[in-house]
Scaffold this motif. Structure first.
Motif, PDB file in Angstrom:
ATOM      1  N   LEU A 224       0.825  -1.201   0.000  1.00 13.75           N
ATOM      2  CA  LEU A 224       0.000   0.000   0.000  1.00 13.75           C
ATOM      3  C   LEU A 224       0.868   1.262   0.000  1.00 13.75           C
ATOM      4  CD1 LEU A 224      -2.741  -1.072   2.566  1.00 13.75           C
ATOM      5  CD2 LEU A 224      -3.122  -0.514   0.153  1.00 13.75           C
ATOM      6  N   ARG A 225       1.925   1.234   0.815  1.00 14.37           N
ATOM      7  CA  ARG A 225       2.828   2.399   0.882  1.00 14.37           C
ATOM      8  C   ARG A 225       3.508   2.625  -0.470  1.00 14.37           C
ATOM      9  NH1 ARG A 225       8.169   3.144   1.312  1.00 14.37           N
ATOM     10  NH2 ARG A 225       8.936   4.999   2.422  1.00 14.37           N
ATOM     11  N   ASP A 226       4.022   1.575  -1.102  1.00 11.80           N
ATOM     12  CA  ASP A 226       4.695   1.717  -2.393  1.00 11.80           C
ATOM     13  C   ASP A 226       3.742   2.269  -3.451  1.00 11.80           C
ATOM     14  OD1 ASP A 226       7.010   0.801  -1.287  1.00 11.80           O
ATOM     15  OD2 ASP A 226       6.867  -1.226  -2.114  1.00 11.80           O
ATOM     16  N   LEU A 227       2.490   1.837  -3.385  1.00 11.38           N
ATOM     17  CA  LEU A 227       1.507   2.352  -4.336  1.00 11.38           C
ATOM     18  C   LEU A 227       1.291   3.847  -4.128  1.00 11.38           C
ATOM     19  CD1 LEU A 227      -0.510   1.799  -6.596  1.00 11.38           C
ATOM     20  CD2 LEU A 227      -2.210   1.214  -4.848  1.00 11.38           C
ATOM     21  N   ARG A 228       1.225   4.272  -2.861  1.00 13.47           N
ATOM     22  CA  ARG A 228       1.073   5.710  -2.591  1.00 13.47           C
ATOM     23  C   ARG A 228       2.283   6.499  -3.090  1.00 13.47           C
ATOM     24  NH1 ARG A 228      -0.550   3.860   2.524  1.00 13.47           N
ATOM     25  NH2 ARG A 228       1.439   4.566   3.422  1.00 13.47           N
ATOM     26  N   LYS A 229       3.487   5.903  -2.987  1.00 12.50           N
ATOM     27  CA  LYS A 229       4.717   6.614  -3.351  1.00 12.50           C
ATOM     28  C   LYS A 229       4.897   6.751  -4.860  1.00 12.50           C
ATOM     29  CE  LYS A 229       6.054   7.298   0.840  1.00 12.50           C
ATOM     30  NZ  LYS A 229       6.078   8.664   1.408  1.00 12.50           N
ATOM     31  N   THR A 230       3.978   6.208  -5.648  1.00 13.63           N
ATOM     32  CA  THR A 230       4.054   6.419  -7.094  1.00 13.63           C
ATOM     33  C   THR A 230       3.578   7.817  -7.489  1.00 13.63           C
ATOM     34  OG1 THR A 230       1.852   5.441  -7.382  1.00 13.63           O
ATOM     35  CG2 THR A 230       3.749   3.972  -7.604  1.00 13.63           C
ATOM     36  N   THR A 231       3.089   8.583  -6.516  1.00 14.37           N
ATOM     37  CA  THR A 231       2.693   9.977  -6.746  1.00 14.37           C
ATOM     38  C   THR A 231       3.630  10.876  -5.948  1.00 14.37           C
ATOM     39  OG1 THR A 231       0.384   9.331  -7.027  1.00 14.37           O
ATOM     40  CG2 THR A 231       0.829  11.660  -6.591  1.00 14.37           C
ATOM     41  N   LEU A 232       4.243  11.847  -6.628  1.00 12.65           N
ATOM     42  CA  LEU A 232       5.206  12.750  -5.988  1.00 12.65           C
ATOM     43  C   LEU A 232       4.522  14.089  -5.695  1.00 12.65           C
ATOM     44  CD1 LEU A 232       8.168  13.109  -5.110  1.00 12.65           C
ATOM     45  CD2 LEU A 232       8.650  13.981  -7.408  1.00 12.65           C
ATOM     46  N   PHE A 233       4.558  14.515  -4.424  1.00  8.70           N
ATOM     47  CA  PHE A 233       3.906  15.743  -3.988  1.00  8.70           C
ATOM     48  C   PHE A 233       4.944  16.814  -3.640  1.00  8.70           C
ATOM     49  CE2 PHE A 233       1.045  12.263  -2.912  1.00  8.70           C
ATOM     50  CZ  PHE A 233      -0.180  12.713  -3.389  1.00  8.70           C
ATOM     51  N   SER A 234       4.506  18.063  -3.700  1.00 14.13           N
ATOM     52  CA  SER A 234       5.352  19.172  -3.253  1.00 14.13           C
ATOM     53  C   SER A 234       5.377  19.206  -1.727  1.00 14.13           C
ATOM     54  CB  SER A 234       4.823  20.500  -3.795  1.00 14.13           C
ATOM     55  OG  SER A 234       5.520  21.593  -3.217  1.00 14.13           O
ATOM     56  N   PRO A 235       6.563  19.323  -1.107  1.00 18.38           N
ATOM     57  CA  PRO A 235       6.630  19.329   0.357  1.00 18.38           C
ATOM     58  C   PRO A 235       6.228  20.656   0.979  1.00 18.38           C
ATOM     59  CG  PRO A 235       8.820  19.549  -0.570  1.00 18.38           C
ATOM     60  CD  PRO A 235       7.890  19.329  -1.722  1.00 18.38           C
ATOM     61  N   TYR A 236       6.235  21.732   0.200  1.00 21.77           N
ATOM     62  CA  TYR A 236       5.864  23.054   0.723  1.00 21.77           C
ATOM     63  C   TYR A 236       5.576  24.007  -0.444  1.00 21.77           C
ATOM     64  CZ  TYR A 236      10.982  22.923   0.240  1.00 21.77           C
ATOM     65  OH  TYR A 236      12.251  22.680  -0.207  1.00 21.77           O
TER      66      TYR A 236
END
Length: 373
Positions: free
Chosen positions: A162-174
């Protein structure tokens, strides 16, 4: 007789008129013209200029924590982004398959746990009736515990999937802006591969590499003067915020200078020239003053000067404190500031509050003159 009296009165009036003119001329003559000097040079005489690069005080290199093929890139260089905004997405299919496999493994582990539990409970009941053996009971108990551990392992694998699947999307940290982009759709990327550089909004700083021969003469908190290459006529105030303890390229140490009030149009990557005051271990910062601009006081190191006040066109007698000399000039460590207009001739004829006029306009303050006290 009347004619004589009239003649005498006319003579007295003429004398009074001449006397009045001479007094008026005398008052005008008392407004003394003075030669002045503008305080501007640092007493240490030691200032060094180094080139640096402007950067955001908070900056990050972004990458995926998992590898895969890039499916989407949603931002470009220079784009402003907000916290939690999506920057890029990997192909999710491989990770969705791994998730389904982990779910199936967890189902199988739970089923095995159910069976092993039933076996243990049956052997325990038989043993209590006196028909079973301790060995069979222990084996059933071990199988039950092993099945429980299998469920926990399968659960962990599912959480990782589940975590690896979420990490396929890259978000801005700020909130910030994209400084660099090293990613394109359909390219294969590895976990940890640098793909974006993002600069946070807000504080800016200049990073400068200082030679080992100079770095020990720079102190944290020292005021600096910064000039951007694109704005050579504008001086920006800065403060030394950090000094590296490990030398980098060519035995130079990284020094960061923060900008408390950066200009609105300043951007990361701009080149800047930073003027640093160098402090000797036993030195005191101050200003250089020619000897004809002060009169020595009774106490050692004390003296006084006359500072011109442009608003009232008067001079103010001001005490100063000196600490040695440099280049045939006194080093003034207290009592003066950059921009003060000091009388440099005829001090013996002046008094506190006396009205004067300038013999010539004072020289402007140099851009690099700043008070270090």
């Amino acid at each position: 007789m009347k004619f004589q009296c009239l003649f005498i009165v006319m003579i007295l009036l003429a004398v009074n008129s001449l006397t009045g003119c001479s007094k008026e001329e005398q008052v005008i003559e008392e407004i003394r013209s003075v030669k002045t000097f503008t305080v501007q040079e640092l007493s240490t005489g030691q200032v060094r200029k180094f080139s640096g690069i402007v950067q955001a005080a908070e900056s990050s290199a972004l990458s995926f924590e998992v590898g895969g093929q890039v499916e989407q890139v949603l931002v470009d260089i220079g784009d402003r982004v907000q916290k939690e905004q999506i920057l890029a997405v990997l192909d999710k299919e491989p990770y969705e398959l791994l998730l389904k496999s982990a779910e199936a493994e967890l189902v199988r582990a739970r089923a095995n746990l159910t069976n092993k539990k039933a076996d243990y409970e049956r052997e325990e009941a038989i043993f209590k009736e006196g028909a079973g053996s301790q060995k069979r009971l222990d084996q059933a108990k071990f199988g039950y515990r092993e099945a429980g551990a299998g469920v926990r392992v399968a659960t962990s694998k599912l959480n990782l999937a589940l975590r690896d699947l979420r990490k396929t999307t890259l978000f801005s940290p700020y909130d910030g802006s994209i400084g660099k982009r090293m990613i394109e759709p359909h390219m294969e990327v590895a976990a940890g591969q640098r793909l974006f550089e993002i600069d946070a909004e807000g504080d800016m700083e200049v990073e400068v590499n200082i030679p080992e021969t100079v770095v020990n003469q720079i102190t944290i908190g020292s005021e600096t003067a910064i000039v951007l290459t694109v704005q050579p006529d504008q001086k920006i105030a800065g403060t030394v915020s950090s000094i590296g303890t490990m030398a980098e390229t060519a035995n130079a140490f990284p020094v960061k200078v923060s900008l408390p009030e950066p200009p609105a149009d300043i951007q990361s990557g701009m080149t800047a020239e930073v003027t640093f005051p160098l402090q000797k271990k036993n030195g005191q910062p101050g200003y250089l003053l020619p000897p004809q601009a002060f009169q020595v006081g009774k106490e050692s190191g004390s003296a006084y000067v006359f500072i011109y006040d442009a608003a009232s066109s008067t001079v103010k007698k001001t005490p100063i404190r000196m600490s040695g000399a440099k280049n045939n000039q006194a080093v003034v460590v207290d009592g003066l500031a950059a921009g003060d207009i000091v009388v440099v001739a005829g001090l013996g004829f002046l008094s506190d509050g006396m009205q004067v006029r300038l013999m010539e306009q004072p020289a402007p303050v140099k851009p690099e003159a700043f008070d270090l006290k």
